[in-house]
Write an enzyme that holds these catalytic residues in place. Structure first.
Site, short mmCIF file in Angstrom:
data_model
loop_
_atom_site.label_atom_id
_atom_site.label_comp_id
_atom_site.label_asym_id
_atom_site.label_seq_id
_atom_site.Cartn_x
_atom_site.Cartn_y
_atom_site.Cartn_z
N THR A 72 14.71 9.09 -35.25
CA THR A 72 15.84 8.96 -34.75
C THR A 72 16.57 7.39 -35.11
OG1 THR A 72 15.52 10.17 -33.04
CG2 THR A 72 17.28 9.00 -32.76
N LYS A 81 13.74 7.44 -26.61
CA LYS A 81 13.62 7.08 -28.10
C LYS A 81 15.36 7.29 -28.52
CE LYS A 81 15.17 11.41 -29.77
NZ LYS A 81 16.36 11.53 -30.25
#
Length: 323
Positions: A244, A187
């Site tokens: 994120t 990610k």
């Protein structure tokens, strides 16, 4: 009350030390820089990362590694690319408790996950992982956070879950350490990509499309490597991806945002997504998985493609079925 050690006095390591100490545990926070750790002990604050939050009672900052010899559990919170060096250079012979890896990254040279490096260097230790969507400042200040704790041994996982969960930090148990680590590492690459899209002013629709296709890339690689789709779709995968890739509190997103705005970047700070982009491409080749977003991020970071050309390339990929 438990004795908990935290190796790594950066933002996330310090935040985890805060939350455990505030729950009544005795916490030893270790950092390699004696000057900084002494200053933290004297001033009662981590001036570099959490300057507005005084150290709670029960938290001991130190650079003396022998202080960690009598712990019930130790969290390893050091950058992924520094882990092997630390485990090689530091004597863990007197440490017998479980080691829990918390950094989100893949070693660039070897393509190994944190627990794989740990198993090589610490073959006699029990290993686990904590990962998921959580910003250090929010964790340290006691805001509600849910993370994944993963261990191959279910008995160990249950024991650590009970030991380390607090009223503000809820740990959800998994036995898929590989999937938990892949979700947390990959990610960061996608966060850089989403930051580039946002910084380039392409809009939230493009950002949502990138996140969705990026999650598909992560899932393809994860499944090829033996991860479980339930893990990749959970807190440590999709949950961490959402957090994120949508907030400037994310270092990797902010890095990408600046890159999208200016076309330039500096690597003076640690951005795990930069190293992980190269590592995941090695894994993609090894497992025969197509990862065009990760490839584009790596090409930008290597200087092989500028941002406008990269964005054009991504948006003009051949149309095909969504899978």
């Amino acid at each position: 009350m438990n004795n908990i050690g935290v190796i790594g006095a950066g933002a996330f390591g310090t935040a985890m030390a805060y939350v455990f100490a505030n729950d009544g545990n005795h916490v030893t926070l270790w950092g390699r820089d004696q000057t900084k750790m002494d200053a933290m002990a004297q001033s009662g604050v981590n001036a570099d990362y959490l300057p507005d939050l005084p150290l709670p009672n029960g938290l001991l900052p130190t650079s003396d590694f022998t202080r960690l010899s009598d712990m019930d559990a130790i969290l390893m919170v050091v950058p992924a690319q520094q882990l092997r060096g630390l485990l090689t250079q530091t004597n863990f012979d007197k440490i017998t408790c479980p080691i829990i890896f918390c950094a989100k990254g893949i070693e660039t040279d070897s393509g190994k996950l944190q627990t794989e490096i740990g198993a090589e260097r610490l073959p006699n230790h029990q290993l686990a992982v904590i990962t998921g969507p959580g910003f250090a400042g929010e964790i340290a200040s006691g805001k509600p956070t849910a993370l994944t704790i993963a261990a191959d041994d279910p008995t160990l996982g249950e024991r650590l879950q009970e030991m380390l969960s607090t009223p503000s930090l809820r740990l959800y148990l998994s036995n898929d350490m590989r999937g938990a680590q892949l979700g947390g590492a990959l990610k960061n690459v996608l966060a850089i990509a989403c930051g580039i899209v946002a910084g380039s002013g392409l809009g939230q629709s493009a950002q949502a499309a990138l996140m969705t296709r990026g999650f598909a890339e992560t899932s393809r690689l994860g499944l090829a490597m033996g991860a479980k789709i339930e893990t990749l779709s959970g807190l440590s995968g999709f949950g961490d991806l959402v957090l994120t890739c949508t907030s400037k509190q994310s270092r990797n997103f902010s890095f990408g945002y600046t890159l999208g705005q200016t076309g330039a970047f500096s690597t003076g700070k640690t951005y795990e997504g930069v190293a992980t982009a190269k590592a995941c491409l090695k894994l993609a080749e090894q497992f025969n998985v197509e990862m065009p977003i990760a490839q584009t991020v790596a090409d930008i970071l290597d200087g092989q493609m500028d941002v406008p050309s990269a964005l054009t390339s991504l948006m003009s990929r051949p149309l095909k079925a969504e899978n």
